[in-house]
Design a protein around this motif. Structure first.
Motif, PDB file in Angstrom:
ATOM      1  N   MET A 328       0.831  -1.206   0.000  1.00  0.00           N
ATOM      2  CA  MET A 328       0.000   0.000   0.000  1.00  0.00           C
ATOM      3  C   MET A 328       0.864   1.255   0.000  1.00  0.00           C
ATOM      4  SD  MET A 328      -3.105  -0.993  -0.247  1.00  0.00           S
ATOM      5  CE  MET A 328      -2.389  -2.247  -1.335  1.00  0.00           C
ATOM      6  N   ALA A 329       1.974   1.207   0.709  1.00  0.00           N
ATOM      7  CA  ALA A 329       2.880   2.356   0.729  1.00  0.00           C
ATOM      8  C   ALA A 329       3.457   2.617  -0.658  1.00  0.00           C
ATOM      9  CB  ALA A 329       3.996   2.112   1.743  1.00  0.00           C
ATOM     10  N   SER A 330       3.860   1.537  -1.328  1.00  0.00           N
ATOM     11  CA  SER A 330       4.415   1.680  -2.668  1.00  0.00           C
ATOM     12  C   SER A 330       3.367   2.166  -3.658  1.00  0.00           C
ATOM     13  CB  SER A 330       4.989   0.334  -3.123  1.00  0.00           C
ATOM     14  OG  SER A 330       5.471   0.400  -4.445  1.00  0.00           O
ATOM     15  N   HIS A 332       0.544   3.931  -3.065  1.00  0.00           N
ATOM     16  CA  HIS A 332      -0.058   5.237  -2.798  1.00  0.00           C
ATOM     17  C   HIS A 332       0.946   6.290  -2.327  1.00  0.00           C
ATOM     18  CE1 HIS A 332      -4.108   3.788  -3.429  1.00  0.00           C
ATOM     19  NE2 HIS A 332      -3.926   2.803  -2.558  1.00  0.00           N
ATOM     20  N   GLY A 333       2.219   5.995  -2.398  1.00  0.00           N
ATOM     21  CA  GLY A 333       3.206   6.973  -1.995  1.00  0.00           C
ATOM     22  C   GLY A 333       3.192   7.262  -0.504  1.00  0.00           C
ATOM     23  N   LEU A 334       2.975   6.236   0.315  1.00  0.00           N
ATOM     24  CA  LEU A 334       2.926   6.394   1.762  1.00  0.00           C
ATOM     25  C   LEU A 334       4.222   5.888   2.387  1.00  0.00           C
ATOM     26  CD1 LEU A 334      -0.736   5.098   2.333  1.00  0.00           C
ATOM     27  CD2 LEU A 334       0.021   7.464   2.015  1.00  0.00           C
ATOM     28  N   VAL A 335       4.318   6.054   3.682  1.00  0.00           N
ATOM     29  CA  VAL A 335       5.483   5.582   4.431  1.00  0.00           C
ATOM     30  C   VAL A 335       5.010   4.617   5.514  1.00  0.00           C
ATOM     31  CG1 VAL A 335       7.352   6.263   5.990  1.00  0.00           C
ATOM     32  CG2 VAL A 335       6.803   7.692   4.009  1.00  0.00           C
ATOM     33  N   VAL A 336       5.735   3.506   5.694  1.00  0.00           N
ATOM     34  CA  VAL A 336       5.424   2.528   6.734  1.00  0.00           C
ATOM     35  C   VAL A 336       6.382   2.730   7.905  1.00  0.00           C
ATOM     36  CG1 VAL A 336       5.235   0.090   7.339  1.00  0.00           C
ATOM     37  CG2 VAL A 336       4.665   0.849   5.027  1.00  0.00           C
ATOM     38  N   ARG A 337       5.825   2.917   9.074  1.00  0.00           N
ATOM     39  CA  ARG A 337       6.626   2.981  10.293  1.00  0.00           C
ATOM     40  C   ARG A 337       6.303   1.771  11.164  1.00  0.00           C
ATOM     41  NH1 ARG A 337       6.132   9.376  12.149  1.00  0.00           N
ATOM     42  NH2 ARG A 337       7.425  10.235  10.428  1.00  0.00           N
TER      43      ARG A 337
END
Length: 348
Positions: A328-330, A332-337
């Motif tokens: 999902m990060a890849s 939608h351009g999000l970041v996973v913490r």
């Protein structure tokens, strides 16, 4: 004779297992029912239909049939005597051969005796943990498929078969018995059937507007009605037809914890995707997809800010939140913490 030899060869413990344990247990149930005092043409037809599900189902039924025929006079005393004789003989090969034949025979006799003679116990409970699935075959032949985080209680009486879904999701494939209706209690309602297949999903208490219950009819017919002890959660009983799904949502009124919202016709393959370890998403909000994925993994995903409004479509594997979050990060351009006890998706 050829069929019996083929079955014996397939049962050789030196080879790979061909029949899952749950299928073997179901075959024992069918043998017991067919040799009981209530055999009917309808029961025979249902058994034939069960055998057509796969080659494993047919093989399991053949094995149980062969065993039943071979050991009609087998007793536990005979089993003990044969065991002692085998141990004294000290023949490893003979031991393996005897174990394959008589060990399976005793197992089937014990299963059959328990199913045919033992009274149905009240209050049997079955549950699954997070990400776990389980198949339960009840003593009347009904098959239950329990999804993740599910708990049910079974109470069989002479006049009625009752199951309470305390939480979670279960697929019921009900054995036909017109004299004893099958009633599922969930979220203040009763789902009444005699012999059919349907899915029940009950959610724990939550805020108003959330789904409290979903009943999806796969085949046959069921009636969904308010439980007598819960008042009139439904204005009238709903008689469902195959393919329908009835959804109840929570009310903000204390005296009406749930109220009917709508009946739709979902894609059955998507509704039952959890049985294959999958989740199907069709243009749903990321927040909704995350809620579904969190049902199957002990490390939940949380979505911060407006990221939860992104849309998700596709088929994903359940029980792997880390991979889902990265995907999902890849996308939608999000970041996973990674916080250890949770994964957070945020807008950079």
């Amino acid at each position: 004779m050829k069929r019996r030899q083929a079955s014996a060869a397939a049962a050789d413990p030196e080879g790979p297992p061909l029949v899952p344990k749950d299928v073997a247990a179901e075959a024992a149930v069918w043998i017991t029912r067919l040799h009981g005092g209530h055999r009917t043409p309808q029961m025979e037809q249902e058994c034939r239909a069960w055998q057509t599900r796969s080659a494993a189902h047919r093989l399991a039924f053949e094995r149980c049939t062969d065993t039943w025929q071979d050991v009609a006079s087998l007793t536990l005393a005979g089993y003990a005597t044969a065991t002692a004789t085998r141990e004294l003989a000290g023949s490893r090969r003979a031991g393996r051969s005897w174990t394959r034949r008589s060990g399976l025979a005793v197992a089937l006799v014990l299963v059959a005796s328990a199913l045919a003679l033992q009274p149905l116990k009240a209050g049997d409970a079955y549950d699954t943990g997070v990400g776990e699935q389980r198949i339960v075959v009840l003593r009347d032949g009904t098959r239950l498929s329990l999804n993740t985080s599910t708990r049910i209680q079974v109470d069989f009486a002479e006049a009625q078969r009752t199951v309470k879904v305390e939480r979670g999701e279960a697929l019921f494939e009900v054995a036909k018995d017109a004299s004893r209706p099958f009633v599922v209690h969930a979220a203040g309602t009763e789902v009444v059937a005699t012999g059919t297949a349907f899915l029940v999903q009950a959610s724990p208490a939550a805020k108003p507007g959330d789904q409290a219950l979903a009943v999806t009819l796969v085949e046959g017919q069921v009636v969904v009605r308010s439980a007598a002890s819960e008042g009139r959660l439904l204005e009238k009983p709903w008689v469902m037809v195959p393919g329908q799904r009835l959804r109840l949502s929570r009310s903000d009124e204390a005296q009406r914890p749930a109220t009917a919202t709508r009946v739709d016709r979902p894609q059955m393959d998507q509704v039952l995707a959890w049985r294959r370890g999958e989740a199907h998403f069709d243009n749903v909000a990321l927040l909704e997809a995350v809620d579904e994925m969190n049902r199957y993994d002990r490390v939940p995903i949380v979505v911060s800010g407006t990221a939860g409004e992104r849309r998700v479509s596709g088929v994903v594997k359940t029980g792997d939140n880390a991979s889902f979050a990265e995907a999902m990060a890849s996308l939608h351009g999000l970041v996973v913490r990674n916080h250890g006890d949770r994964l957070e998706l945020i807008q950079p």
